[in-house]
Design a protein around this motif. Structure first.
Motif, PDB file in Angstrom:
ATOM      1  N   TRP A 129       0.852  -1.188   0.000  1.00 14.44           N
ATOM      2  CA  TRP A 129       0.000   0.000   0.000  1.00 14.44           C
ATOM      3  C   TRP A 129       0.882   1.229   0.000  1.00 14.44           C
ATOM      4  CZ3 TRP A 129      -5.152   0.281  -0.590  1.00 14.44           C
ATOM      5  CH2 TRP A 129      -5.850  -0.918  -0.546  1.00 14.44           C
ATOM      6  N   GLY A 130       0.435   2.254  -0.698  1.00 17.23           N
ATOM      7  CA  GLY A 130       1.221   3.468  -0.839  1.00 17.23           C
ATOM      8  C   GLY A 130       1.363   4.268   0.440  1.00 17.23           C
ATOM      9  N   ASP A 131       0.437   4.128   1.391  1.00 16.81           N
ATOM     10  CA  ASP A 131       0.509   4.937   2.601  1.00 16.81           C
ATOM     11  C   ASP A 131       1.276   4.243   3.733  1.00 16.81           C
ATOM     12  OD1 ASP A 131      -1.318   2.969   3.146  1.00 16.81           O
ATOM     13  OD2 ASP A 131      -2.688   4.280   4.241  1.00 16.81           O
ATOM     14  N   ALA A 132       1.897   3.107   3.433  1.00 14.37           N
ATOM     15  CA  ALA A 132       2.642   2.388   4.463  1.00 14.37           C
ATOM     16  C   ALA A 132       3.964   3.105   4.746  1.00 14.37           C
ATOM     17  CB  ALA A 132       2.919   0.963   4.021  1.00 14.37           C
ATOM     18  N   SER A 133       4.330   3.118   6.002  1.00 18.43           N
ATOM     19  CA  SER A 133       5.595   3.761   6.367  1.00 18.43           C
ATOM     20  C   SER A 133       6.764   2.872   5.907  1.00 18.43           C
ATOM     21  CB  SER A 133       5.653   3.978   7.870  1.00 18.43           C
ATOM     22  OG  SER A 133       5.681   2.744   8.547  1.00 18.43           O
ATOM     23  N   LYS A 134       7.960   3.456   5.900  1.00 12.53           N
ATOM     24  CA  LYS A 134       9.141   2.714   5.454  1.00 12.53           C
ATOM     25  C   LYS A 134       9.417   1.512   6.353  1.00 12.53           C
ATOM     26  CE  LYS A 134      13.989   3.164   4.408  1.00 12.53           C
ATOM     27  NZ  LYS A 134      15.169   3.980   4.399  1.00 12.53           N
ATOM     28  N   SER A 135       9.221   1.684   7.659  1.00 10.89           N
ATOM     29  CA  SER A 135       9.470   0.551   8.574  1.00 10.89           C
ATOM     30  C   SER A 135       8.462  -0.568   8.365  1.00 10.89           C
ATOM     31  CB  SER A 135       9.440   1.037  10.022  1.00 10.89           C
ATOM     32  OG  SER A 135       8.168   1.554  10.344  1.00 10.89           O
ATOM     33  N   GLU A 136       7.204  -0.232   8.027  1.00  8.38           N
ATOM     34  CA  GLU A 136       6.216  -1.279   7.758  1.00  8.38           C
ATOM     35  C   GLU A 136       6.537  -2.028   6.482  1.00  8.38           C
ATOM     36  OE1 GLU A 136       1.447  -1.992   7.057  1.00  8.38           O
ATOM     37  OE2 GLU A 136       2.160   0.022   7.492  1.00  8.38           O
ATOM     38  N   VAL A 137       6.969  -1.313   5.471  1.00  3.64           N
ATOM     39  CA  VAL A 137       7.336  -1.943   4.200  1.00  3.64           C
ATOM     40  C   VAL A 137       8.524  -2.876   4.403  1.00  3.64           C
ATOM     41  CG1 VAL A 137       8.260  -1.518   1.896  1.00  3.64           C
ATOM     42  CG2 VAL A 137       6.404  -0.114   2.775  1.00  3.64           C
ATOM     43  N   GLU A 138       9.518  -2.431   5.187  1.00  2.00           N
ATOM     44  CA  GLU A 138      10.682  -3.255   5.450  1.00  2.00           C
ATOM     45  C   GLU A 138      10.322  -4.492   6.276  1.00  2.00           C
ATOM     46  OE1 GLU A 138      14.740  -2.805   7.974  1.00  2.00           O
ATOM     47  OE2 GLU A 138      14.165  -1.122   6.716  1.00  2.00           O
ATOM     48  N   PHE A 139       9.381  -4.324   7.218  1.00  4.66           N
ATOM     49  CA  PHE A 139       8.951  -5.430   8.063  1.00  4.66           C
ATOM     50  C   PHE A 139       8.247  -6.496   7.251  1.00  4.66           C
ATOM     51  CE2 PHE A 139       5.576  -7.342  10.663  1.00  4.66           C
ATOM     52  CZ  PHE A 139       6.352  -8.008  11.585  1.00  4.66           C
ATOM     53  N   ARG A 140       7.420  -6.098   6.312  1.00  5.26           N
ATOM     54  CA  ARG A 140       6.654  -7.048   5.521  1.00  5.26           C
ATOM     55  C   ARG A 140       7.524  -7.616   4.442  1.00  5.26           C
ATOM     56  NH1 ARG A 140       1.405  -6.889   7.016  1.00  5.26           N
ATOM     57  NH2 ARG A 140       0.794  -5.029   8.088  1.00  5.26           N
TER      58      ARG A 140
END
Length: 101
Positions: free
Chosen positions: A90-101
């Motif tokens: 999702w475009g509104d995800a933070s950088k840490s969430e993207v890295e976590f997933r």
């Protein structure tokens, strides 16, 4: 305390939950469980009796229960991993969430 965060960028009528990923993960979990269960059952039946000559249970009962536990753990972990990896970004995800997933 955990703060509740609402996303204003999520389009109306859409959710972060993607059913395709959920179904894909569940199919992988069921298939893994079936294959490992069949393998464990075949190997267990080929090894011998669950009782010793003196009437006491053998170590095979312990191994069978351990195999069932490991089969459930591996299949649910594999299905969850696949479901998580199939989820789109999702475009509104933070950088840490993207890295976590």
């Amino acid at each position: 305390k955990t703060a509740l965060v609402h996303s204003d960028n999520l389009p109306q009528g859409q959710s972060y939950l993607e059913w395709g990923a959920v179904w894909g993960g569940s199919v992988i979990a069921i298939a893994t469980s079936t294959v490992l269960g069949q393998f464990g059952g075949t190997a267990g039946l080929a090894l011998g009796d669950p009782m010793l000559a003196n009437g006491e249970p053998s170590w095979q009962v312990l191994v069978a229960s351990l195999w069932l536990f490991l089969t459930a753990l591996a299949s649910s972990a594999g299905g969850g991993y696949i479901a998580g990896r199939m989820r789109s970004r999702w475009g509104d995800a933070s950088k840490s969430e993207v890295e976590f997933r």
